[in-house]
Design a protein around this motif. Structure first.
Motif, PDB file in Angstrom:
ATOM      1  N   ALA A  72      36.940  40.534  35.419  1.00 24.45           N
ATOM      2  CA  ALA A  72      36.906  40.701  36.875  1.00 24.45           C
ATOM      3  C   ALA A  72      35.572  41.246  37.379  1.00 24.45           C
ATOM      4  O   ALA A  72      35.468  41.641  38.530  1.00 24.45           O
ATOM      5  N   LEU A  73      34.548  41.237  36.527  1.00 34.96           N
ATOM      6  CA  LEU A  73      33.257  41.806  36.932  1.00 34.96           C
ATOM      7  C   LEU A  73      32.711  41.134  38.185  1.00 34.96           C
ATOM      8  O   LEU A  73      32.272  41.808  39.113  1.00 34.96           O
ATOM      9  N   ALA A  74      32.732  39.811  38.239  1.00 33.71           N
ATOM     10  CA  ALA A  74      32.153  39.095  39.383  1.00 33.71           C
ATOM     11  C   ALA A  74      32.855  39.469  40.686  1.00 33.71           C
ATOM     12  O   ALA A  74      32.194  39.813  41.671  1.00 33.71           O
ATOM     13  N   MET A  77      31.993  43.080  41.669  1.00 33.72           N
ATOM     14  CA  MET A  77      30.636  43.211  42.205  1.00 33.72           C
ATOM     15  C   MET A  77      30.537  42.618  43.613  1.00 33.72           C
ATOM     16  O   MET A  77      29.896  43.180  44.490  1.00 33.72           O
ATOM     17  N   PHE A  78      31.162  41.469  43.834  1.00 34.74           N
ATOM     18  CA  PHE A  78      31.123  40.858  45.157  1.00 34.74           C
ATOM     19  C   PHE A  78      31.781  41.767  46.191  1.00 34.74           C
ATOM     20  O   PHE A  78      31.300  41.901  47.310  1.00 34.74           O
ATOM     21  N   ARG A  79      32.870  42.416  45.811  1.00 30.33           N
ATOM     22  CA  ARG A  79      33.548  43.332  46.728  1.00 30.33           C
ATOM     23  C   ARG A  79      32.645  44.526  47.049  1.00 30.33           C
ATOM     24  O   ARG A  79      32.563  44.969  48.188  1.00 30.33           O
ATOM     25  N   ILE A  80      31.944  45.038  46.041  1.00 26.81           N
ATOM     26  CA  ILE A  80      31.029  46.169  46.258  1.00 26.81           C
ATOM     27  C   ILE A  80      29.903  45.763  47.207  1.00 26.81           C
ATOM     28  O   ILE A  80      29.576  46.483  48.147  1.00 26.81           O
ATOM     29  N   VAL A  81      29.313  44.588  46.983  1.00 26.62           N
ATOM     30  CA  VAL A  81      28.225  44.115  47.852  1.00 26.62           C
ATOM     31  C   VAL A  81      28.737  43.920  49.269  1.00 26.62           C
ATOM     32  O   VAL A  81      28.083  44.326  50.238  1.00 26.62           O
ATOM     33  N   ARG A  82      29.896  43.315  49.409  1.00 23.51           N
ATOM     34  CA  ARG A  82      30.476  43.093  50.737  1.00 23.51           C
ATOM     35  C   ARG A  82      30.665  44.431  51.457  1.00 23.51           C
ATOM     36  O   ARG A  82      30.313  44.574  52.633  1.00 23.51           O
ATOM     37  N   ASN A  83      31.193  45.416  50.754  1.00 25.02           N
ATOM     38  CA  ASN A  83      31.394  46.728  51.363  1.00 25.02           C
ATOM     39  C   ASN A  83      30.075  47.383  51.747  1.00 25.02           C
ATOM     40  O   ASN A  83      29.983  48.046  52.785  1.00 25.02           O
ATOM     41  N   GLU A  84      29.054  47.210  50.939  1.00 24.93           N
ATOM     42  CA  GLU A  84      27.736  47.759  51.261  1.00 24.93           C
ATOM     43  C   GLU A  84      27.166  47.102  52.523  1.00 24.93           C
ATOM     44  O   GLU A  84      26.596  47.770  53.377  1.00 24.93           O
TER      45      GLU A  84
END
Length: 190
Positions: A72-74, A77-84
């Protein structure tokens, strides 16, 4: 030449989670191109994208141990970037909402007003982040950052007419999204 990058394999991610510094460094390095590409597609400006990507990679480095499934890394990471990217939009909106010297004489808002204001800012930020990248860039540069139309058009390589067209579509889309969420909340309350 368009180079293809792959996400780190599960064995490498597991080793990184177990504390192997070399594996962790490799996971961060192999994730970087994907994270940057995703940030560029979500954030309003290249600088915001770079900031969001860097923050996401720092979170990856510090918190890889909290990742539950190595596959589930991708999506993590996408969720983290979206939140940022959303956080950056919220910061821009709240900075533009800061009271000026003349309004400092007004009384402090009540706790209820503060919560309602914060919810409204989050609702606007979500509507802006849902825009297509080209519209989101124009809207943030013009309406949030307050840049002149010619500057926005030049920065994005557009004619002034094309910039105005994108801005109009972006504003209409945000307005429609806000009206839809308001109607949905009214129906839920009824």
């Amino acid at each position: 030449m368009n180079q293809r990058f792959s996400w780190p394999d599960e064995r490498l991610i597991k080793a990184a989670q177990d504390g192997d510094v070399t594996s962790l460094t490799t996971v961060v390095m192999e994730s970087q191109p994907h994270v940057r590409k995703f940030a560029k597609s979500l954030c309003a400006s290249p600088q915001d994208a770079e900031d969001a990507a860097q923050e996401a990679l720092i979170i990856l480095y510090r918190k890889i141990g909290t990742l539950r499934a190595t596959g589930a890394l991708a999506s993590w990471m996408f969720r983290i970037v979206r939140n940022e990217c959303l956080r950056q939009v919220r910061l821009l909106v709240s900075r533009n909402d800061e009271p000026s010297a003349e309004s400092e004489a007004s009384p402090e808002p009540s706790a209820e007003e503060a919560v309602l204001h914060r919810l409204e800012v989050e609702r606007i930020a979500a509507a802006v982040s849902a825009l297509p990248r080209d519209q989101r860039q124009v809207l943030i540069m013009r309406d949030v950052q307050g840049l002149p139309g010619r500057t926005v058009a030049h920065a994005l390589g557009l004619s002034t007419a094309a910039m105005k067209s994108r801005l109009h579509r972006a504003r209409a889309t945000v307005r429609d999204a806000l009206e839809a969420t308001e109607q949905a909340s009214d129906q839920a309350a009824a």
